[in-house]
Design a protein around this motif. Structure first.
Motif, PDB file in Angstrom:
ATOM      1  N   UNK A   1       0.837  -1.196   0.000  1.00  0.00           N
ATOM      2  CA  UNK A   1       0.000   0.000   0.000  1.00  0.00           C
ATOM      3  C   UNK A   1       0.874   1.248   0.000  1.00  0.00           C
ATOM      4  N   UNK A   2       0.595   2.139  -0.945  1.00  0.00           N
ATOM      5  CA  UNK A   2       1.364   3.377  -1.091  1.00  0.00           C
ATOM      6  C   UNK A   2       0.391   4.536  -1.280  1.00  0.00           C
ATOM      7  N   UNK A   3       0.837   5.778  -1.061  1.00  0.00           N
ATOM      8  CA  UNK A   3      -0.046   6.920  -1.307  1.00  0.00           C
ATOM      9  C   UNK A   3      -0.595   6.898  -2.732  1.00  0.00           C
ATOM     10  N   UNK A   4      -1.894   7.174  -2.853  1.00  0.00           N
ATOM     11  CA  UNK A   4      -2.557   7.128  -4.146  1.00  0.00           C
ATOM     12  C   UNK A   4      -3.327   5.846  -4.388  1.00  0.00           C
ATOM     13  N   UNK A   5      -3.182   4.890  -3.473  1.00  0.00           N
ATOM     14  CA  UNK A   5      -3.905   3.619  -3.538  1.00  0.00           C
ATOM     15  C   UNK A   5      -5.343   3.871  -3.099  1.00  0.00           C
ATOM     16  N   UNK A   6      -6.324   3.469  -3.905  1.00  0.00           N
ATOM     17  CA  UNK A   6      -7.729   3.687  -3.557  1.00  0.00           C
ATOM     18  C   UNK A   6      -8.485   2.366  -3.592  1.00  0.00           C
ATOM     19  N   UNK A   7      -9.253   2.099  -2.546  1.00  0.00           N
ATOM     20  CA  UNK A   7      -9.979   0.844  -2.415  1.00  0.00           C
ATOM     21  C   UNK A   7     -11.411   1.082  -1.965  1.00  0.00           C
ATOM     22  N   UNK A   8     -12.308   0.226  -2.435  1.00  0.00           N
ATOM     23  CA  UNK A   8     -13.639   0.118  -1.854  1.00  0.00           C
ATOM     24  C   UNK A   8     -13.583  -1.064  -0.890  1.00  0.00           C
ATOM     25  N   UNK A   9     -13.686  -0.775   0.384  1.00  0.00           N
ATOM     26  CA  UNK A   9     -13.594  -1.793   1.431  1.00  0.00           C
ATOM     27  C   UNK A   9     -15.014  -2.158   1.837  1.00  0.00           C
ATOM     28  N   UNK A  10     -15.397  -3.446   1.625  1.00  0.00           N
ATOM     29  CA  UNK A  10     -16.817  -3.786   1.800  1.00  0.00           C
ATOM     30  C   UNK A  10     -17.045  -5.206   2.311  1.00  0.00           C
ATOM     31  N   UNK A  11     -17.043  -5.387   3.620  1.00  0.00           N
ATOM     32  CA  UNK A  11     -17.403  -6.690   4.157  1.00  0.00           C
ATOM     33  C   UNK A  11     -18.892  -6.986   3.988  1.00  0.00           C
ATOM     34  N   UNK A  12     -19.194  -8.241   3.730  1.00  0.00           N
ATOM     35  CA  UNK A  12     -20.561  -8.762   3.684  1.00  0.00           C
ATOM     36  C   UNK A  12     -20.605  -9.965   4.621  1.00  0.00           C
ATOM     37  N   UNK A  13     -21.526  -9.959   5.565  1.00  0.00           N
ATOM     38  CA  UNK A  13     -21.546 -10.968   6.623  1.00  0.00           C
ATOM     39  C   UNK A  13     -22.971 -11.475   6.801  1.00  0.00           C
ATOM     40  N   UNK A  14     -23.110 -12.794   6.996  1.00  0.00           N
ATOM     41  CA  UNK A  14     -24.428 -13.383   7.225  1.00  0.00           C
ATOM     42  C   UNK A  14     -24.507 -13.986   8.621  1.00  0.00           C
ATOM     43  N   UNK A  15     -25.735 -14.304   9.025  1.00  0.00           N
ATOM     44  CA  UNK A  15     -25.951 -14.974  10.304  1.00  0.00           C
ATOM     45  C   UNK A  15     -25.672 -16.468  10.219  1.00  0.00           C
ATOM     46  N   UNK A  16     -25.334 -16.950   9.024  1.00  0.00           N
ATOM     47  CA  UNK A  16     -25.090 -18.376   8.855  1.00  0.00           C
ATOM     48  C   UNK A  16     -23.951 -18.674   7.910  1.00  0.00           C
ATOM     49  N   UNK A  17     -24.305 -19.057   6.700  1.00  0.00           N
ATOM     50  CA  UNK A  17     -23.328 -19.557   5.740  1.00  0.00           C
ATOM     51  C   UNK A  17     -22.477 -18.453   5.118  1.00  0.00           C
ATOM     52  N   UNK A  18     -21.250 -18.784   4.700  1.00  0.00           N
ATOM     53  CA  UNK A  18     -20.458 -17.848   3.911  1.00  0.00           C
ATOM     54  C   UNK A  18     -20.742 -17.974   2.416  1.00  0.00           C
ATOM     55  N   UNK A  19     -21.641 -18.872   2.031  1.00  0.00           N
ATOM     56  CA  UNK A  19     -21.854 -19.180   0.612  1.00  0.00           C
ATOM     57  C   UNK A  19     -23.129 -18.547   0.070  1.00  0.00           C
ATOM     58  N   UNK A  20     -23.108 -18.281  -1.229  1.00  0.00           N
ATOM     59  CA  UNK A  20     -24.212 -17.582  -1.881  1.00  0.00           C
ATOM     60  C   UNK A  20     -24.597 -18.274  -3.185  1.00  0.00           C
ATOM     61  N   UNK A  21     -25.748 -17.861  -3.698  1.00  0.00           N
ATOM     62  CA  UNK A  21     -26.161 -18.265  -5.037  1.00  0.00           C
ATOM     63  C   UNK A  21     -26.815 -17.075  -5.724  1.00  0.00           C
ATOM     64  N   UNK A  22     -26.801 -17.088  -7.058  1.00  0.00           N
ATOM     65  CA  UNK A  22     -27.366 -16.001  -7.846  1.00  0.00           C
ATOM     66  C   UNK A  22     -28.709 -16.447  -8.406  1.00  0.00           C
ATOM     67  N   UNK A  23     -29.720 -15.594  -8.271  1.00  0.00           N
ATOM     68  CA  UNK A  23     -31.053 -15.931  -8.758  1.00  0.00           C
ATOM     69  C   UNK A  23     -31.122 -15.853 -10.286  1.00  0.00           C
ATOM     70  N   UNK A  24     -32.277 -16.218 -10.825  1.00  0.00           N
ATOM     71  CA  UNK A  24     -32.432 -16.317 -12.282  1.00  0.00           C
ATOM     72  C   UNK A  24     -32.304 -14.976 -13.001  1.00  0.00           C
ATOM     73  N   UNK A  25     -32.418 -13.868 -12.251  1.00  0.00           N
ATOM     74  CA  UNK A  25     -32.258 -12.559 -12.907  1.00  0.00           C
ATOM     75  C   UNK A  25     -30.795 -12.248 -13.211  1.00  0.00           C
ATOM     76  N   UNK A  26     -29.900 -13.155 -12.798  1.00  0.00           N
ATOM     77  CA  UNK A  26     -28.449 -13.038 -13.036  1.00  0.00           C
ATOM     78  C   UNK A  26     -27.792 -11.927 -12.220  1.00  0.00           C
ATOM     79  N   UNK A  27     -28.508 -11.368 -11.242  1.00  0.00           N
ATOM     80  CA  UNK A  27     -27.943 -10.314 -10.411  1.00  0.00           C
ATOM     81  C   UNK A  27     -28.108 -10.593  -8.915  1.00  0.00           C
ATOM     82  N   UNK A  28     -29.321 -10.860  -8.500  1.00  0.00           N
ATOM     83  CA  UNK A  28     -29.624 -10.949  -7.074  1.00  0.00           C
ATOM     84  C   UNK A  28     -28.881 -12.102  -6.415  1.00  0.00           C
ATOM     85  N   UNK A  29     -28.079 -11.768  -5.390  1.00  0.00           N
ATOM     86  CA  UNK A  29     -27.269 -12.749  -4.682  1.00  0.00           C
ATOM     87  C   UNK A  29     -27.881 -12.997  -3.308  1.00  0.00           C
ATOM     88  N   UNK A  30     -28.183 -14.264  -3.004  1.00  0.00           N
ATOM     89  CA  UNK A  30     -28.761 -14.603  -1.711  1.00  0.00           C
ATOM     90  C   UNK A  30     -27.877 -15.614  -0.988  1.00  0.00           C
TER      91      UNK A  30
END
Length: 278
Positions: free
Chosen positions: A202-231
């Motif tokens: 990491x050096x000056x000028x480094x830019x990041x979007x830091x974004x944890x996603x956490x569930x009450x259960x599993x760490x795994x997901x699936x994508x619905x038929x709309x090809x976007x919605x992640x559950x």
């Protein structure tokens, strides 16, 4: 290749970040029982227009809306529509972005709709948000990308989960570089993977979007038929928090926070960089 920004470019990203902060404020106020997720999208669309900005979500890979509205078990990339009506007790993660003069901002938060939320939901959102701030505080000159991942994971793993068990740190999605594009190298995991090594320095000028996603259960997901919605694959509810952050000579600058992250980082013993627009 990681895109390193100049101070002038970071100032432009701060402008975009403030538009995102305005979207958050407006949609948080509008996320009430009876509102549809389409209503929230219209609120965000107006904020972007009023600020003379452009949406970086609308049309991205074919995405049909201005923001992502992810309700309850939806982790990320929920599509706003007229059918999803918010109810008392729901939680919703709203992911929003904006472009100013070609420079991007991107941030997300979890909101509580109405009242009567179970304590484990309140704690889920708190743990997710605080893990994000732990990751931001770890963004220091000379550190490595993995140090941010480690800070996020360590914070989550140290929090007792109401009712026992462990929080699920979503594995298939994570943070990313941001600048002249919304998603850029490097990909930022929210946990440590030996396969990924330490990552770039990491050096000056480094830019990041830091974004944890956490569930009450599993760490795994699936994508619905709309090809976007992640559950979540087990239907457990989840939380998503995100800020865009620039590393400067003077420390981290939270581009999408109204106060540049000054108050929260001070709680963690870190001095935020000054606002380039002040």
């Amino acid at each position: 290749m990681v895109q390193i920004k100049t101070p002038e470019q970071i100032a432009k990203m701060r402008e975009a970040g403030l538009v995102v902060a305005a979207i958050h404020a407006a949609t948080r106020e509008a996320a009430v029982p009876g509102a549809t997720t389409r209503d929230l999208d219209e609120v965000a669309r107006k904020v972007i227009s009023d600020h003379g900005a452009k949406s970086n979500f609308l049309g991205y890979g074919g995405f049909p809306a201005t923001i992502c509205t992810s309700v309850n078990e939806v982790v990320v990339h929920g599509i706003p529509d007229d059918k999803t009506v918010l109810k008392d007790g729901d939680i919703i993660s709203i992911d929003a972005g904006a472009i100013i003069d070609g420079w991007h901002g991107d941030a997300a938060y979890t909101a509580f709709v109405g009242s009567g939320h179970a304590p484990e939901l309140i704690e889920l959102s708190r743990v997710t948000e605080e893990s994000m701030w732990a990751g931001i505080a770890a963004m220091k000159n000379g550190s490595r990308l993995v140090d941010i991942s480690r800070a996020i994971e360590t914070y989550i793993r140290r929090q007792p989960k109401p009712g026992g068990g462990r929080y699920g740190i979503i594995e298939e999605y994570g943070g990313h570089g941001i600048g002249t594009e919304m998603h850029m190298d490097p990909h930022l995991l929210n946990y440590v993977s030996k396969k990924r090594g330490r990552g770039p320095k990491l050096v000056p000028g480094f830019c990041l979007a830091i974004e944890p996603m956490v569930s009450l259960g599993t760490p795994h997901t699936e994508v619905l038929k709309d090809d976007w919605t992640v559950i979540t694959t087990d239907g457990t509810w989840s939380s998503h928090w995100e800020h865009s952050v620039a590393l400067t000579e003077e420390g981290p600058l939270v581009l999408t926070s109204p106060d540049c992250g000054r108050a929260k980082l001070a709680e963690l013993g870190v001095t935020a960089a000054p606002d380039p627009l002040a």
